[in-house]
Design a protein around this motif. Structure first.
Motif, PDB file in Angstrom:
ATOM      1  N   ALA A  80      -9.314 -14.791  -3.238  1.00  0.00           N
ATOM      2  CA  ALA A  80     -10.033 -13.533  -3.457  1.00  0.00           C
ATOM      3  C   ALA A  80     -10.289 -12.905  -2.101  1.00  0.00           C
ATOM      4  O   ALA A  80     -10.287 -13.585  -1.073  1.00  0.00           O
ATOM      5  CB  ALA A  80     -11.362 -13.789  -4.176  1.00  0.00           C
ATOM      6  N   CYS A  81     -10.497 -11.602  -2.097  1.00  0.00           N
ATOM      7  CA  CYS A  81     -10.962 -10.922  -0.903  1.00  0.00           C
ATOM      8  C   CYS A  81     -12.286 -10.252  -1.256  1.00  0.00           C
ATOM      9  O   CYS A  81     -12.662 -10.172  -2.423  1.00  0.00           O
ATOM     10  CB  CYS A  81      -9.936  -9.905  -0.400  1.00  0.00           C
ATOM     11  N   PHE A  82     -12.977  -9.786  -0.255  1.00  0.00           N
ATOM     12  CA  PHE A  82     -14.304  -9.198  -0.488  1.00  0.00           C
ATOM     13  C   PHE A  82     -14.385  -7.783   0.072  1.00  0.00           C
ATOM     14  O   PHE A  82     -15.435  -7.313   0.484  1.00  0.00           O
ATOM     15  CB  PHE A  82     -15.372 -10.102   0.131  1.00  0.00           C
ATOM     16  N   SER A  83     -13.236  -7.109   0.024  1.00  0.00           N
ATOM     17  CA  SER A  83     -13.154  -5.752   0.556  1.00  0.00           C
ATOM     18  C   SER A  83     -13.489  -4.688  -0.485  1.00  0.00           C
ATOM     19  O   SER A  83     -13.741  -3.541  -0.139  1.00  0.00           O
ATOM     20  CB  SER A  83     -11.735  -5.495   1.075  1.00  0.00           C
ATOM     21  N   GLY A  84     -13.446  -5.068  -1.777  1.00  0.00           N
ATOM     22  CA  GLY A  84     -13.585  -4.069  -2.832  1.00  0.00           C
ATOM     23  C   GLY A  84     -12.260  -3.478  -3.239  1.00  0.00           C
ATOM     24  O   GLY A  84     -12.194  -2.627  -4.128  1.00  0.00           O
ATOM     25  N   ASN A  85     -11.167  -3.934  -2.623  1.00  0.00           N
ATOM     26  CA  ASN A  85      -9.834  -3.443  -2.933  1.00  0.00           C
ATOM     27  C   ASN A  85      -9.061  -4.515  -3.686  1.00  0.00           C
ATOM     28  O   ASN A  85      -9.412  -5.690  -3.645  1.00  0.00           O
ATOM     29  CB  ASN A  85      -9.091  -3.083  -1.643  1.00  0.00           C
ATOM     30  N   SER A  94     -15.297   6.114  -5.812  1.00  0.00           N
ATOM     31  CA  SER A  94     -15.994   7.153  -5.053  1.00  0.00           C
ATOM     32  C   SER A  94     -16.713   6.590  -3.827  1.00  0.00           C
ATOM     33  O   SER A  94     -17.819   7.011  -3.479  1.00  0.00           O
ATOM     34  CB  SER A  94     -17.016   7.890  -5.949  1.00  0.00           C
ATOM     35  N   VAL A  95     -16.062   5.612  -3.171  1.00  0.00           N
ATOM     36  CA  VAL A  95     -16.623   5.024  -1.965  1.00  0.00           C
ATOM     37  C   VAL A  95     -15.556   5.053  -0.885  1.00  0.00           C
ATOM     38  O   VAL A  95     -14.418   4.662  -1.126  1.00  0.00           O
ATOM     39  CB  VAL A  95     -17.075   3.560  -2.206  1.00  0.00           C
ATOM     40  N   SER A  96     -15.901   5.520   0.293  1.00  0.00           N
ATOM     41  CA  SER A  96     -14.942   5.550   1.380  1.00  0.00           C
ATOM     42  C   SER A  96     -14.659   4.131   1.850  1.00  0.00           C
ATOM     43  O   SER A  96     -15.588   3.379   2.146  1.00  0.00           O
ATOM     44  CB  SER A  96     -15.508   6.367   2.550  1.00  0.00           C
ATOM     45  N   PRO A  97     -13.371   3.730   1.919  1.00  0.00           N
ATOM     46  CA  PRO A  97     -13.030   2.369   2.306  1.00  0.00           C
ATOM     47  C   PRO A  97     -13.585   1.949   3.652  1.00  0.00           C
ATOM     48  O   PRO A  97     -13.811   0.780   3.881  1.00  0.00           O
ATOM     49  CB  PRO A  97     -11.494   2.377   2.333  1.00  0.00           C
ATOM     50  N   VAL A  98     -13.828   2.885   4.568  1.00  0.00           N
ATOM     51  CA  VAL A  98     -14.301   2.521   5.890  1.00  0.00           C
ATOM     52  C   VAL A  98     -15.666   1.844   5.835  1.00  0.00           C
ATOM     53  O   VAL A  98     -16.026   1.069   6.710  1.00  0.00           O
ATOM     54  CB  VAL A  98     -14.348   3.764   6.816  1.00  0.00           C
ATOM     55  N   TYR A  99     -16.450   2.123   4.783  1.00  0.00           N
ATOM     56  CA  TYR A  99     -17.776   1.532   4.663  1.00  0.00           C
ATOM     57  C   TYR A  99     -17.793   0.276   3.800  1.00  0.00           C
ATOM     58  O   TYR A  99     -18.810  -0.380   3.679  1.00  0.00           O
ATOM     59  CB  TYR A  99     -18.746   2.549   4.065  1.00  0.00           C
ATOM     60  N   VAL A 100     -16.669  -0.043   3.171  1.00  0.00           N
ATOM     61  CA  VAL A 100     -16.633  -1.178   2.259  1.00  0.00           C
ATOM     62  C   VAL A 100     -16.263  -2.437   3.029  1.00  0.00           C
ATOM     63  O   VAL A 100     -15.118  -2.829   3.117  1.00  0.00           O
ATOM     64  CB  VAL A 100     -15.628  -0.936   1.109  1.00  0.00           C
ATOM     65  N   GLY A 119     -12.183 -10.120   6.342  1.00  0.00           N
ATOM     66  CA  GLY A 119     -12.761  -8.792   6.488  1.00  0.00           C
ATOM     67  C   GLY A 119     -12.415  -7.846   5.364  1.00  0.00           C
ATOM     68  O   GLY A 119     -12.670  -8.113   4.189  1.00  0.00           O
ATOM     69  N   ASP A 120     -11.780  -6.725   5.721  1.00  0.00           N
ATOM     70  CA  ASP A 120     -11.432  -5.711   4.731  1.00  0.00           C
ATOM     71  C   ASP A 120      -9.981  -5.831   4.270  1.00  0.00           C
ATOM     72  O   ASP A 120      -9.425  -4.890   3.703  1.00  0.00           O
ATOM     73  CB  ASP A 120     -11.691  -4.311   5.290  1.00  0.00           C
ATOM     74  N   GLN A 121      -9.355  -6.998   4.480  1.00  0.00           N
ATOM     75  CA  GLN A 121      -7.982  -7.205   4.026  1.00  0.00           C
ATOM     76  C   GLN A 121      -7.928  -7.444   2.520  1.00  0.00           C
ATOM     77  O   GLN A 121      -8.903  -7.873   1.908  1.00  0.00           O
ATOM     78  CB  GLN A 121      -7.363  -8.400   4.756  1.00  0.00           C
ATOM     79  N   VAL A 122      -6.753  -7.185   1.932  1.00  0.00           N
ATOM     80  CA  VAL A 122      -6.537  -7.364   0.500  1.00  0.00           C
ATOM     81  C   VAL A 122      -5.851  -8.700   0.250  1.00  0.00           C
ATOM     82  O   VAL A 122      -4.946  -9.088   0.994  1.00  0.00           O
ATOM     83  CB  VAL A 122      -5.656  -6.222  -0.061  1.00  0.00           C
ATOM     84  N   ALA A 123      -6.281  -9.423  -0.781  1.00  0.00           N
ATOM     85  CA  ALA A 123      -5.595 -10.631  -1.219  1.00  0.00           C
ATOM     86  C   ALA A 123      -4.423 -10.210  -2.104  1.00  0.00           C
ATOM     87  O   ALA A 123      -4.617  -9.724  -3.208  1.00  0.00           O
ATOM     88  CB  ALA A 123      -6.558 -11.541  -1.985  1.00  0.00           C
ATOM     89  N   LEU A 179       6.574  -8.525   1.896  1.00  0.00           N
ATOM     90  CA  LEU A 179       6.575  -8.054   0.511  1.00  0.00           C
ATOM     91  C   LEU A 179       5.765  -6.781   0.312  1.00  0.00           C
ATOM     92  O   LEU A 179       6.116  -5.931  -0.500  1.00  0.00           O
ATOM     93  CB  LEU A 179       6.037  -9.149  -0.414  1.00  0.00           C
ATOM     94  N   HIS A 180       4.641  -6.685   1.040  1.00  0.00           N
ATOM     95  CA  HIS A 180       3.706  -5.590   0.764  1.00  0.00           C
ATOM     96  C   HIS A 180       3.416  -4.702   1.971  1.00  0.00           C
ATOM     97  O   HIS A 180       2.644  -3.750   1.855  1.00  0.00           O
ATOM     98  CB  HIS A 180       2.391  -6.163   0.228  1.00  0.00           C
ATOM     99  N   ARG A 181       3.974  -5.060   3.131  1.00  0.00           N
ATOM    100  CA  ARG A 181       3.728  -4.309   4.360  1.00  0.00           C
ATOM    101  C   ARG A 181       2.238  -4.165   4.650  1.00  0.00           C
ATOM    102  O   ARG A 181       1.742  -3.086   4.993  1.00  0.00           O
ATOM    103  CB  ARG A 181       4.403  -2.932   4.293  1.00  0.00           C
ATOM    104  N   ARG A 182       1.526  -5.281   4.513  1.00  0.00           N
ATOM    105  CA  ARG A 182       0.103  -5.280   4.828  1.00  0.00           C
ATOM    106  C   ARG A 182      -0.261  -6.568   5.556  1.00  0.00           C
ATOM    107  O   ARG A 182       0.455  -7.560   5.504  1.00  0.00           O
ATOM    108  CB  ARG A 182      -0.748  -5.124   3.561  1.00  0.00           C
ATOM    109  N   VAL A 183      -1.384  -6.539   6.229  1.00  0.00           N
ATOM    110  CA  VAL A 183      -1.863  -7.702   6.974  1.00  0.00           C
ATOM    111  C   VAL A 183      -2.770  -8.535   6.070  1.00  0.00           C
ATOM    112  O   VAL A 183      -3.719  -8.012   5.482  1.00  0.00           O
ATOM    113  CB  VAL A 183      -2.635  -7.282   8.235  1.00  0.00           C
TER     114      VAL A 183
END
Length: 208
Positions: A80-85, A94-100, A119-123, A179-183
């Motif tokens: 799991a991640c805890f970024s909200g994404n 309706s929340v700006s990702p920079v604050y999540v 941090g704000d990374q996605v699982a 696969l997803h071009r993300r960190v």
């Protein structure tokens, strides 16, 4: 099962023999940040991600209650991640990702904690195996001994926390980028010398 803030003596407390029992917790699902308190929360399937302070379970409380049980060893793995994404989009509307963002839990004593992202990374998800990318590589690392046999392993037939971290950094992080071009980099807390698999049992692949 794991108790509440006021009392840690849930079902797990009744099951554990202090100094004898080994605890293994594996969670695969959503995590979200509390927008009011910046704590990380595990999110049940029927909960509202906008109000985890009311209907979520705090990650730091989980670790604190597990530490109070006095088990011989405790390993916590969170796909799991805890970024909200998530792979399906933002859980928080309706929340700006920079604050999540969420504050990391305090380093647990005598415990190994491995989470799928920082941090704000996605699982990320693995479509081929229908697992989280973290779960897919965790199974390879532990059940198939890939962490011991990989570039960060020593080939002694056991898997340590340090070998697992090296394997996830080498394989899972690369797979997320390809696969997803993300960190996506796993968060690993605990003594690198901790033995997670004392004896690798080779799994044979059935003939086609």
């Amino acid at each position: 099962v794991v108790g509440i803030a006021e009392d840690h003596r849930g079902k797990l407390w009744a099951w554990v023999k202090p100094g004898v029992s080994d605890i293994f917790v594996y969670y695969s699902g959503h995590g979200v940040p509390g927008l009011r308190d910046r704590r990380g929360y595990l999110l049940p399937v029927d909960a509202d991600p906008a109000t985890p302070e009311i209907n979520g379970y705090p990650l730091d409380l989980l670790l604190a209650n597990l530490a109070r049980l006095g088990a011989r060893s405790t390993v916590v793995m969170l796909d799991a991640c805890f970024s909200g994404n998530s792979g399906g989009g933002w859980l928080l509307r309706s929340v700006s990702p920079v604050y999540v963002r969420t504050e990391p839990p305090p380093k647990p004593s005598g415990m190994s904690v491995i989470t799928a992202a920082q941090g704000d990374q996605v699982a990320s998800w693995d479509d081929r195996t229908r697992h989280g990318l973290f779960t897919r590589h965790m199974l390879d690392a532990l059940l198939r001994g890939a962490a011991d046999a990989g570039r960060g392993g020593n080939g002694d037939g056991t898997v340590t926390l340090g070998e697992l971290e090296a394997y996830l950094d080498d394989e899972m992080t690369y797979a997320a980028r390809r696969l997803h071009r993300r960190v996506q980099k796993a968060s690993v807390l605990g003594d690198p010398k901790t033995v997670l698999v004392p004896e690798i049992r080779r799994i044979s692949t059935p003939a086609p």
